[in-house]
Write a protein that holds these residues in place. Structure first.
Motif, PDB file in Angstrom:
ATOM      1  N   THR A  30      27.083  -1.759 -18.625  1.00  0.00           N
ATOM      2  CA  THR A  30      28.373  -1.146 -18.958  1.00  0.00           C
ATOM      3  C   THR A  30      29.533  -1.915 -18.336  1.00  0.00           C
ATOM      4  OG1 THR A  30      28.235   0.334 -17.048  1.00  0.00           O
ATOM      5  CG2 THR A  30      27.338   1.139 -19.136  1.00  0.00           C
ATOM      6  N   ARG A  31      29.224  -2.775 -17.367  1.00  0.00           N
ATOM      7  CA  ARG A  31      30.268  -3.553 -16.698  1.00  0.00           C
ATOM      8  C   ARG A  31      30.103  -5.038 -17.023  1.00  0.00           C
ATOM      9  NH1 ARG A  31      28.159  -0.218 -12.489  1.00  0.00           N
ATOM     10  NH2 ARG A  31      27.054  -2.013 -11.608  1.00  0.00           N
ATOM     11  N   GLY A  32      31.206  -5.684 -17.366  1.00  0.00           N
ATOM     12  CA  GLY A  32      31.187  -7.124 -17.598  1.00  0.00           C
ATOM     13  C   GLY A  32      30.207  -7.554 -18.676  1.00  0.00           C
ATOM     14  N   TYR A  33      30.186  -6.824 -19.789  1.00  0.00           N
ATOM     15  CA  TYR A  33      29.231  -7.118 -20.854  1.00  0.00           C
ATOM     16  C   TYR A  33      29.456  -8.489 -21.477  1.00  0.00           C
ATOM     17  CZ  TYR A  33      26.735  -6.822 -25.285  1.00  0.00           C
ATOM     18  OH  TYR A  33      25.916  -7.077 -26.349  1.00  0.00           O
ATOM     19  N   ARG A  34      28.401  -9.286 -21.497  1.00  0.00           N
ATOM     20  CA  ARG A  34      28.362 -10.553 -22.223  1.00  0.00           C
ATOM     21  C   ARG A  34      27.025 -10.594 -22.957  1.00  0.00           C
ATOM     22  NH1 ARG A  34      30.582 -11.954 -17.319  1.00  0.00           N
ATOM     23  NH2 ARG A  34      28.530 -12.523 -16.507  1.00  0.00           N
ATOM     24  N   PRO A  35      27.037 -10.801 -24.266  1.00  0.00           N
ATOM     25  CA  PRO A  35      25.806 -10.651 -25.051  1.00  0.00           C
ATOM     26  C   PRO A  35      24.648 -11.525 -24.584  1.00  0.00           C
ATOM     27  CG  PRO A  35      27.565 -11.660 -26.365  1.00  0.00           C
ATOM     28  CD  PRO A  35      28.191 -11.129 -25.125  1.00  0.00           C
ATOM     29  N   LYS A  36      24.897 -12.772 -24.254  1.00  0.00           N
ATOM     30  CA  LYS A  36      23.798 -13.645 -23.833  1.00  0.00           C
ATOM     31  C   LYS A  36      23.178 -13.168 -22.532  1.00  0.00           C
ATOM     32  CE  LYS A  36      25.159 -17.885 -26.204  1.00  0.00           C
ATOM     33  NZ  LYS A  36      25.546 -19.317 -26.044  1.00  0.00           N
ATOM     34  N   ASP A  37      24.034 -12.726 -21.607  1.00  0.00           N
ATOM     35  CA  ASP A  37      23.521 -12.205 -20.338  1.00  0.00           C
ATOM     36  C   ASP A  37      22.742 -10.914 -20.552  1.00  0.00           C
ATOM     37  OD1 ASP A  37      24.676 -14.311 -19.015  1.00  0.00           O
ATOM     38  OD2 ASP A  37      26.421 -13.186 -18.304  1.00  0.00           O
ATOM     39  N   ALA A  38      23.262 -10.044 -21.416  1.00  0.00           N
ATOM     40  CA  ALA A  38      22.583  -8.779 -21.687  1.00  0.00           C
ATOM     41  C   ALA A  38      21.218  -9.031 -22.324  1.00  0.00           C
ATOM     42  CB  ALA A  38      23.443  -7.903 -22.600  1.00  0.00           C
ATOM     43  N   TYR A  39      21.147 -10.018 -23.208  1.00  0.00           N
ATOM     44  CA  TYR A  39      19.867 -10.368 -23.836  1.00  0.00           C
ATOM     45  C   TYR A  39      18.884 -10.868 -22.784  1.00  0.00           C
ATOM     46  CZ  TYR A  39      16.383 -12.905 -26.558  1.00  0.00           C
ATOM     47  OH  TYR A  39      15.195 -13.369 -27.070  1.00  0.00           O
ATOM     48  N   ALA A  40      19.333 -11.777 -21.921  1.00  0.00           N
ATOM     49  CA  ALA A  40      18.450 -12.325 -20.889  1.00  0.00           C
ATOM     50  C   ALA A  40      17.941 -11.227 -19.967  1.00  0.00           C
ATOM     51  CB  ALA A  40      19.187 -13.398 -20.086  1.00  0.00           C
ATOM     52  N   ARG A  41      18.811 -10.276 -19.627  1.00  0.00           N
ATOM     53  CA  ARG A  41      18.381  -9.159 -18.779  1.00  0.00           C
ATOM     54  C   ARG A  41      17.327  -8.297 -19.487  1.00  0.00           C
ATOM     55  NH1 ARG A  41      23.864  -6.557 -16.063  1.00  0.00           N
ATOM     56  NH2 ARG A  41      24.786  -8.498 -15.292  1.00  0.00           N
ATOM     57  N   SER A  42      17.527  -8.083 -20.784  1.00  0.00           N
ATOM     58  CA  SER A  42      16.561  -7.251 -21.518  1.00  0.00           C
ATOM     59  C   SER A  42      15.197  -7.935 -21.581  1.00  0.00           C
ATOM     60  CB  SER A  42      17.078  -6.968 -22.937  1.00  0.00           C
ATOM     61  OG  SER A  42      17.002  -8.115 -23.776  1.00  0.00           O
ATOM     62  N   LYS A  43      15.180  -9.262 -21.705  1.00  0.00           N
ATOM     63  CA  LYS A  43      13.907  -9.985 -21.750  1.00  0.00           C
ATOM     64  C   LYS A  43      13.259 -10.018 -20.370  1.00  0.00           C
ATOM     65  CE  LYS A  43      12.541 -11.347 -25.070  1.00  0.00           C
ATOM     66  NZ  LYS A  43      11.827 -10.623 -26.148  1.00  0.00           N
TER      67      LYS A  43
ATOM     68  N   PHE B 202      12.069 -17.695 -21.920  1.00  0.00           N
ATOM     69  CA  PHE B 202      12.315 -18.516 -20.737  1.00  0.00           C
ATOM     70  C   PHE B 202      13.698 -18.245 -20.156  1.00  0.00           C
ATOM     71  CE2 PHE B 202      13.511 -21.253 -24.352  1.00  0.00           C
ATOM     72  CZ  PHE B 202      14.809 -21.623 -24.001  1.00  0.00           C
ATOM     73  N   VAL B 203      14.623 -17.675 -20.944  1.00  0.00           N
ATOM     74  CA  VAL B 203      15.952 -17.367 -20.413  1.00  0.00           C
ATOM     75  C   VAL B 203      15.881 -16.272 -19.356  1.00  0.00           C
ATOM     76  CG1 VAL B 203      17.072 -18.065 -22.560  1.00  0.00           C
ATOM     77  CG2 VAL B 203      16.538 -15.648 -22.188  1.00  0.00           C
ATOM     78  N   ALA B 204      14.796 -15.495 -19.372  1.00  0.00           N
ATOM     79  CA  ALA B 204      14.657 -14.420 -18.393  1.00  0.00           C
ATOM     80  C   ALA B 204      14.498 -14.960 -16.976  1.00  0.00           C
ATOM     81  CB  ALA B 204      13.457 -13.547 -18.742  1.00  0.00           C
ATOM     82  N   LYS B 205      13.990 -16.178 -16.853  1.00  0.00           N
ATOM     83  CA  LYS B 205      13.717 -16.741 -15.535  1.00  0.00           C
ATOM     84  C   LYS B 205      14.987 -16.970 -14.728  1.00  0.00           C
ATOM     85  CE  LYS B 205       9.469 -19.019 -17.108  1.00  0.00           C
ATOM     86  NZ  LYS B 205       8.739 -20.305 -17.234  1.00  0.00           N
ATOM     87  N   SER B 206      16.115 -17.090 -15.415  1.00  0.00           N
ATOM     88  CA  SER B 206      17.383 -17.294 -14.711  1.00  0.00           C
ATOM     89  C   SER B 206      18.258 -16.046 -14.732  1.00  0.00           C
ATOM     90  CB  SER B 206      18.147 -18.464 -15.332  1.00  0.00           C
ATOM     91  OG  SER B 206      18.383 -18.237 -16.717  1.00  0.00           O
ATOM     92  N   ALA B 207      17.720 -14.932 -15.188  1.00  0.00           N
ATOM     93  CA  ALA B 207      18.474 -13.681 -15.262  1.00  0.00           C
ATOM     94  C   ALA B 207      18.292 -12.869 -13.982  1.00  0.00           C
ATOM     95  CB  ALA B 207      18.028 -12.862 -16.468  1.00  0.00           C
TER      96      ALA B 207
END
Length: 314
Positions: free
Chosen positions: A172-185, A157-162
């Motif tokens: 490669t720019r502005g890496y934040r783990p939670k955001d990167a995870y949401a983008r991958s989902k 469900f986190v993907a819905k706000s990504a």
């Protein structure tokens, strides 16, 4: 037990028989994937646990057999983060058909350091999306050989706000783990929907279905030793969260229904009934970023370039 008809209620505790069918569950050795595998094993199907860790897969199979004594389960060595090994893993299946693959395995990092695979891809994007993209491509002949093959992709469900940055899929720019995870989902879910559009356009019998597990917590998850052991204290501390969230056994229900229910159709999204966080699986509308066909098309093209695989292209 025959397959249910559309008029019958779906019972999460008594899924229909799938005797004689073959199912592959990536990440079936732990977490939600374990419970997907356990529940599918209870239908009489042969369930293959895709995992890079043989010891954890063995522990999961032991746990499944303790619950389902006649379970037909086996392990497939599978490392989605290493693209060069995916095709050899598929070859090792030695099946004449595959009735469904559940693309469930996922990596969620919480440290601030960006990690890459040996291919130079950001680890979460590579494992959660690119690995499943390539796997589906190599599995295409086996899925097509089944009467009604299914690709079931587990998102979040986190993907819905990504939001995907198509110019920087590797974050490669502005890496934040939670955001990167949401983008991958989000990438995973867009792939699932785009795959179904392409399957329909090609007249294929295989369908692609997307699901998400809602909110799942270990303290709400029943023990399955040696895979997961919940203490009494953990269970009691988790009770207040049970108002909104659920255990991983219940979080598996949308994926299991997406695999088994004959009323399920390609291009659908299934998730928990109560606000998308907990409860029995229900059909959800596909909207917002999940309905962005232009981004999905561009992501597909980029994924083909990055993996060298084009699912169901032939």
């Amino acid at each position: 037990m025959p397959f249910l008809t559309a008029a019958q209620h779906w019972d999460v505790h008594r899924p229909p028989s799938a005797e004689g069918k073959n199912f592959l569950v990536t990440g079936g050795n732990a977490g939600i994937g374990y419970f997907v595998a356990e529940q599918l094993a209870g239908t009489g199907a042969t369930v293959i646990l895709g995992s890079r860790d043989a010891a954890k897969a063995t522990a999961a199979m032991t746990a499944i057999r303790s619950r389902v004594p006649e379970a037909r389960v086996r392990h497939l060595a599978l490392d989605l983060a290493d693209l060069a090994t995916v095709k050899p893993s598929v070859d090792a299946l030695e099946l004449d058909r595959l009735d469904a693959v559940v693309c469930n395995a996922g990596v969620l990092l919480d440290h601030p350091r960006r990690c890459e695979t040996r291919d130079g891809h950001e680890l979460m994007f590579a494992t959660n999306h690119l690995g499943h993209f390539a796997l589906t491509g190599w599995l295409a002949p086996l899925l097509s050989a089944a009467p009604a093959g299914r690709v079931v992709t587990t998102g979040s469900f986190v993907a819905k706000s990504a939001r995907l940055d198509l110019s920087d899929l590797q974050v490669t720019r502005g890496y934040r783990p939670k955001d990167a995870y949401a983008r991958s989902k989000l990438a995973q879910m867009l792939f699932g929907f785009e795959l179904d559009r392409r399957l329909r356009a090609a007249g294929c019998t295989t369908v692609s279905v997307v699901n998400h597990p809602g909110g799942a917590l270990d303290p709400l998850t029943p023990s399955r030793p040696p895979v997961h052991v919940r203490t009494t204290g953990q269970r009691l501390r988790g009770l207040p969260a049970g108002v909104l969230l659920q255990g991983k056994h219940a979080a598996a229900w949308p994926a299991v229904r997406a695999v088994l229910d004959p009323v399920v159709r390609g291009g659908q999204l299934w998730g928990p009934r109560m606000l998308g966080f907990r409860g029995e699986p229900r059909l959800e509308p596909v909207r917002g970023v999940l309905a962005d066909t232009e981004t999905a098309t561009q992501l597909w093209t980029a994924s083909v370039d990055l993996t060298g695989v084009d699912p169901f292209a032939h």
